[in-house]
Design a protein around this motif. Structure first.
Motif, PDB file in Angstrom:
ATOM      1  N   PHE A 199      42.985  68.480 -29.701  1.00  0.00           N
ATOM      2  CA  PHE A 199      41.945  68.411 -28.678  1.00  0.00           C
ATOM      3  C   PHE A 199      42.446  69.015 -27.365  1.00  0.00           C
ATOM      4  O   PHE A 199      43.648  69.067 -27.119  1.00  0.00           O
ATOM      5  CB  PHE A 199      41.576  66.959 -28.360  1.00  0.00           C
ATOM      6  N   ILE A 253      34.914  64.982 -18.784  1.00  0.00           N
ATOM      7  CA  ILE A 253      33.475  64.683 -18.745  1.00  0.00           C
ATOM      8  C   ILE A 253      33.154  64.229 -17.319  1.00  0.00           C
ATOM      9  O   ILE A 253      33.926  63.484 -16.720  1.00  0.00           O
ATOM     10  CB  ILE A 253      33.100  63.612 -19.796  1.00  0.00           C
ATOM     11  N   ALA A 310      39.406  63.276 -17.343  1.00  0.00           N
ATOM     12  CA  ALA A 310      39.885  63.849 -18.595  1.00  0.00           C
ATOM     13  C   ALA A 310      39.808  62.778 -19.683  1.00  0.00           C
ATOM     14  O   ALA A 310      40.034  61.595 -19.413  1.00  0.00           O
ATOM     15  CB  ALA A 310      41.327  64.315 -18.440  1.00  0.00           C
ATOM     16  N   THR A 311      39.494  63.178 -20.904  1.00  0.00           N
ATOM     17  CA  THR A 311      39.562  62.221 -22.015  1.00  0.00           C
ATOM     18  C   THR A 311      40.987  62.129 -22.570  1.00  0.00           C
ATOM     19  O   THR A 311      41.231  61.333 -23.477  1.00  0.00           O
ATOM     20  CB  THR A 311      38.568  62.576 -23.130  1.00  0.00           C
ATOM     21  N   SER A 312      41.913  62.923 -22.052  1.00  0.00           N
ATOM     22  CA  SER A 312      43.325  62.663 -22.334  1.00  0.00           C
ATOM     23  C   SER A 312      43.740  61.471 -21.473  1.00  0.00           C
ATOM     24  O   SER A 312      43.125  61.193 -20.439  1.00  0.00           O
ATOM     25  CB  SER A 312      44.178  63.882 -22.017  1.00  0.00           C
ATOM     26  N   PHE A 343      42.822  58.898 -23.924  1.00  0.00           N
ATOM     27  CA  PHE A 343      42.729  57.578 -23.277  1.00  0.00           C
ATOM     28  C   PHE A 343      41.969  56.649 -24.224  1.00  0.00           C
ATOM     29  O   PHE A 343      41.172  57.093 -25.053  1.00  0.00           O
ATOM     30  CB  PHE A 343      42.018  57.693 -21.913  1.00  0.00           C
ATOM     31  N   GLY A 344      42.247  55.352 -24.129  1.00  0.00           N
ATOM     32  CA  GLY A 344      41.441  54.353 -24.843  1.00  0.00           C
ATOM     33  C   GLY A 344      41.443  54.490 -26.354  1.00  0.00           C
ATOM     34  O   GLY A 344      40.434  54.188 -26.998  1.00  0.00           O
ATOM     35  N   LYS A 352      38.504  55.227 -29.314  1.00  0.00           N
ATOM     36  CA  LYS A 352      37.248  55.468 -28.593  1.00  0.00           C
ATOM     37  C   LYS A 352      37.358  56.736 -27.755  1.00  0.00           C
ATOM     38  O   LYS A 352      36.442  57.567 -27.736  1.00  0.00           O
ATOM     39  CB  LYS A 352      36.894  54.258 -27.729  1.00  0.00           C
ATOM     40  N   GLY A 353      38.480  56.888 -27.079  1.00  0.00           N
ATOM     41  CA  GLY A 353      38.711  58.120 -26.316  1.00  0.00           C
ATOM     42  C   GLY A 353      38.751  59.339 -27.232  1.00  0.00           C
ATOM     43  O   GLY A 353      38.254  60.416 -26.884  1.00  0.00           O
ATOM     44  N   ALA A 365      37.122  59.636 -30.030  1.00  0.00           N
ATOM     45  CA  ALA A 365      35.734  59.916 -30.427  1.00  0.00           C
ATOM     46  C   ALA A 365      35.028  60.717 -29.334  1.00  0.00           C
ATOM     47  O   ALA A 365      34.323  61.698 -29.618  1.00  0.00           O
ATOM     48  CB  ALA A 365      34.993  58.606 -30.699  1.00  0.00           C
ATOM     49  N   LEU A 366      35.246  60.325 -28.074  1.00  0.00           N
ATOM     50  CA  LEU A 366      34.632  61.072 -26.962  1.00  0.00           C
ATOM     51  C   LEU A 366      35.175  62.496 -26.892  1.00  0.00           C
ATOM     52  O   LEU A 366      34.418  63.440 -26.664  1.00  0.00           O
ATOM     53  CB  LEU A 366      34.922  60.383 -25.628  1.00  0.00           C
ATOM     54  N   THR A 403      36.231  64.261 -29.317  1.00  0.00           N
ATOM     55  CA  THR A 403      35.598  64.998 -30.416  1.00  0.00           C
ATOM     56  C   THR A 403      34.183  65.425 -30.032  1.00  0.00           C
ATOM     57  O   THR A 403      33.781  66.568 -30.264  1.00  0.00           O
ATOM     58  CB  THR A 403      35.556  64.126 -31.693  1.00  0.00           C
ATOM     59  N   MET A 404      33.439  64.508 -29.438  1.00  0.00           N
ATOM     60  CA  MET A 404      32.079  64.829 -28.998  1.00  0.00           C
ATOM     61  C   MET A 404      32.090  66.013 -28.025  1.00  0.00           C
ATOM     62  O   MET A 404      31.272  66.938 -28.137  1.00  0.00           O
ATOM     63  CB  MET A 404      31.450  63.607 -28.321  1.00  0.00           C
ATOM     64  N   GLU A 446      34.457  68.342 -27.688  1.00  0.00           N
ATOM     65  CA  GLU A 446      34.788  69.560 -28.462  1.00  0.00           C
ATOM     66  C   GLU A 446      33.526  70.151 -29.092  1.00  0.00           C
ATOM     67  O   GLU A 446      33.302  71.367 -29.053  1.00  0.00           O
ATOM     68  CB  GLU A 446      35.774  69.238 -29.590  1.00  0.00           C
ATOM     69  N   LEU A 447      32.711  69.275 -29.698  1.00  0.00           N
ATOM     70  CA  LEU A 447      31.535  69.743 -30.441  1.00  0.00           C
ATOM     71  C   LEU A 447      30.461  70.303 -29.510  1.00  0.00           C
ATOM     72  O   LEU A 447      29.866  71.348 -29.791  1.00  0.00           O
ATOM     73  CB  LEU A 447      30.963  68.598 -31.279  1.00  0.00           C
ATOM     74  N   PHE A 480      26.917  58.598 -31.026  1.00  0.00           N
ATOM     75  CA  PHE A 480      26.761  60.054 -31.060  1.00  0.00           C
ATOM     76  C   PHE A 480      26.662  60.500 -32.514  1.00  0.00           C
ATOM     77  O   PHE A 480      27.382  59.982 -33.378  1.00  0.00           O
ATOM     78  CB  PHE A 480      27.982  60.704 -30.401  1.00  0.00           C
ATOM     79  N   TRP A 504      26.310  64.076 -35.097  1.00  0.00           N
ATOM     80  CA  TRP A 504      26.415  65.543 -35.217  1.00  0.00           C
ATOM     81  C   TRP A 504      26.121  65.924 -36.673  1.00  0.00           C
ATOM     82  O   TRP A 504      26.751  65.400 -37.595  1.00  0.00           O
ATOM     83  CB  TRP A 504      27.824  66.002 -34.830  1.00  0.00           C
ATOM     84  N   PHE A 536      29.647  58.365 -34.352  1.00  0.00           N
ATOM     85  CA  PHE A 536      30.412  57.219 -33.831  1.00  0.00           C
ATOM     86  C   PHE A 536      29.488  56.313 -33.032  1.00  0.00           C
ATOM     87  O   PHE A 536      28.428  56.734 -32.569  1.00  0.00           O
ATOM     88  CB  PHE A 536      31.646  57.638 -33.027  1.00  0.00           C
ATOM     89  N   PHE A 564      30.360  52.929 -30.473  1.00  0.00           N
ATOM     90  CA  PHE A 564      31.326  51.921 -30.025  1.00  0.00           C
ATOM     91  C   PHE A 564      30.886  51.269 -28.716  1.00  0.00           C
ATOM     92  O   PHE A 564      30.162  51.861 -27.927  1.00  0.00           O
ATOM     93  CB  PHE A 564      32.739  52.505 -29.909  1.00  0.00           C
ATOM     94  N   PHE A 583      37.045  49.044 -22.129  1.00  0.00           N
ATOM     95  CA  PHE A 583      38.130  49.781 -22.798  1.00  0.00           C
ATOM     96  C   PHE A 583      38.611  50.877 -21.844  1.00  0.00           C
ATOM     97  O   PHE A 583      37.846  51.343 -20.987  1.00  0.00           O
ATOM     98  CB  PHE A 583      37.639  50.363 -24.134  1.00  0.00           C
ATOM     99  N   GLY A 584      39.875  51.261 -21.988  1.00  0.00           N
ATOM    100  CA  GLY A 584      40.362  52.437 -21.252  1.00  0.00           C
ATOM    101  C   GLY A 584      40.305  52.338 -19.745  1.00  0.00           C
ATOM    102  O   GLY A 584      40.089  53.350 -19.071  1.00  0.00           O
ATOM    103  N   LYS A 619      38.341  54.496 -16.675  1.00  0.00           N
ATOM    104  CA  LYS A 619      37.492  55.488 -17.347  1.00  0.00           C
ATOM    105  C   LYS A 619      36.410  54.792 -18.169  1.00  0.00           C
ATOM    106  O   LYS A 619      35.248  55.197 -18.154  1.00  0.00           O
ATOM    107  CB  LYS A 619      38.357  56.399 -18.233  1.00  0.00           C
ATOM    108  N   LEU A 636      36.809  72.071 -36.931  1.00  0.00           N
ATOM    109  CA  LEU A 636      37.414  70.879 -36.320  1.00  0.00           C
ATOM    110  C   LEU A 636      37.513  69.729 -37.325  1.00  0.00           C
ATOM    111  O   LEU A 636      38.568  69.098 -37.455  1.00  0.00           O
ATOM    112  CB  LEU A 636      36.589  70.446 -35.096  1.00  0.00           C
TER     113      LEU A 636
END
Lengths: 343, 343
Positions: free
Chosen positions: A164, A169, A186-188, A232-233, A236-237, A239-240, A242-243, A245-246, B171, B173, B183, B185, B232-233, B236, B296
């Motif tokens: 990733f 976001i 960042a979702t990192s 992060f997280g 769950k992070g 999954a976000l 991935t979303m 990326e898509l 979400f 896809w 997903f 959550f 969570f997280g 963020k 991916l």
């Protein structure tokens, strides 16, 4: 340009001075005036907001990118409407702030009319933070969401390699008589800028934010910089990420972070990829949204919880009053680049 | 109904048997047939997916809600278009699956035509998981996002009281020849269902997911259930929870989680509030999105990383083949309620 106030190894400038300095540097390096002014104003504003990692030093990154990819200098973003509620901007290898300067007013218009609209940006050298765009829309009463991929610096938990990007976001919500509620993260688990800051100060990382080149957990930011970040997280992070990326990749017809990284390794420039925005014409949903939202913001403020945009707005107000400092070396480099430009 | 296969304190049923059992129970409790069948099919399918916390036991919750709020029995959701790309469904105090049954086909139509559309659900007793809706849209080639508020079980880090709901986000896809990537959550660090499961098994909580009534960190799930969950997280997750409060609450013209909780305390029923969905007609953006996305998914699968929807689909396939077990007490209660209904 008025003479800047130089103190030690920093130079204090106003936003206007900084933008002029940056525009001259970009023109000196061969950028057409319109593109130079758009980029210069953008980065000067980001710097004034206190975010130097996405600020004026990225001017040098743009110039470096233009040297290896001279097509960026000729780039002119072209907008189209593949569907009534979708604005598509092909950046034609130009920089993201220039593509957004074309796309945002169109997105604003369509979302205000239809109630919701999307902006897909393609073939873009992405060089910027996301908050200025969602804030611009929210300043005009639209609710906004923005996402972009990046380079593959992030390893999903349990994987053997990076897949990733740091995939930020950003979200904006309009408020009456106040600056919008805006977040941009960042979702990192940590941003690349955050990592660099820790290396600079010799600090340790928190646990569970990065792994070394062998995939082992590390709190050493240098090892993390050679290795991979985590999301992060936890799941769950991931999954976000991935979303994002898509949506910012395949949906807009552009690269995944991994693919963008492979292209960049071949050339050495700013990340080239897409961006995805949604704008919501909140006024089309009813008249109560702003008042109802203030109830929530009021509770958060009563608890002394700072809204995520608080610090940025405070820095901006301070910059507007007293200017801001940039490193003398950066000032010198920009000045020197600008010196090659004759009006 | 065919006789179910009873073993010990569990009863094994097929999805069809479960839906019939549930529909009879709802009709026995006074629900009109159409509403009863929509709810019954929905909860039977969720149970078959292996999620008993959002499955058939919620039939009892619906009946309990209808006892304290008899207007739910009369409720008929009404759709309108406040704006060309916005579908609004006023549930008129009905249950969420019934409002979605009206709204989703309209959302599908508008998003497919315009490229993106929003569905705002108002005045809804929210009783369900979010994944069935995004999966339904993704099964029809749409990219989908869904959010809802809930009751105020979540304390933002640093606050002295609960301000957010568990505020889930889902979400979906689309994928060719495969079930969609989905997903769903909670933005709380643990869901209410997860907490109950830990209490039932006498397990401890992970660190940093909850506080006791005094706001002190706790790993005791009972103390957490009396106290508050965290997001969570860290900051963020709190930012995302805030976004969901704003979109599923003020934007659609409905309650914040805190307000919904206050209303419920006055009555004792399922949470009453709004829901917000976005559907994206991905095919309007271009033709490459599915293939690019499979790249991916292929990487993630090569790494043996299970996609978030994997387990649910496996359970569903198993339920389709062999049915699934529900507690004998739940079976008995539903059977008894249905017994009062004469065809």
């Amino acid at each position: 340009m008025r003479s800047a106030n130089k103190t030690g190894d920093e130079v204090r400038v106003s936003v206007v001075e900084a933008a002029e300095l940056a525009a001259q540097a970009l023109q000196g390096a061969g950028f057409p005036e319109g593109q130079a002014r758009t980029l210069a104003l953008h980065f000067a504003a980001v710097e004034a907001d206190g975010c130097s990692s996405h600020g004026l030093k990225r001017i040098l990154r743009c110039i470096e990118t233009a040297r290896t990819h001279p097509e960026t200098l000729e780039a002119s973003p072209v907008a189209s409407y593949p569907s009534p509620a979708v604005v598509m901007v092909d950046a034609h290898s130009g920089f993201s702030p220039c593509a957004l300067a074309v796309g945002l007013p169109l997105l604003l218009e369509v979302a205000s009319t239809l109630g919701i609209a999307a902006l897909a940006v393609r073939n873009c050298f992405h060089v910027s933070a996301l908050w200025p765009d969602v804030e611009w829309l929210a300043d005009r009463t639209l609710v906004a969401l923005s996402m972009t991929t990046s380079h593959p610096w992030v390893r999903p938990f349990g994987a053997s390699r990076r897949l990733f990007g740091t995939n930020p976001i950003a979200f904006g919500w309009p408020r009456d008589n106040r600056k919008p509620f805006v977040f941009d993260f960042a979702t990192s688990a940590i941003s690349r800028g955050g990592l660099e800051a820790l290396i600079a100060t010799g600090s340790q990382l928190p646990a569970d934010v990065a792994v070394d080149t062998q995939g082992r957990a590390t709190v050493d930011p240098k090892r993390a910089a050679e290795g991979d970040l985590l999301t992060f997280g936890g799941h769950k992070g991931a999954a976000l990420a991935t979303m994002i990326e898509l949506l910012a990749g395949p949906l807009v017809g552009d690269y995944l972070s991994q693919e963008s990284g492979a292209v960049a390794r071949a050339g050495g420039a700013a990340p080239q990829h897409g961006q995805f925005l949604i704008a919501i014409g909140a006024e089309r949903f009813g008249t109560t949204y702003k008042d109802r939202a203030e109830t929530l913001f009021g509770w958060l403020e009563d608890e002394d919880l700072r809204l995520p945009s608080h610090q940025r707005y405070a820095r901006r107000a301070e910059s507007d009053r007293n200017g801001f400092s940039i490193p003398a070396t950066l000032y010198g480099e920009l000045k020197k680049l600008g010196g090659t430009f004759e009006r």
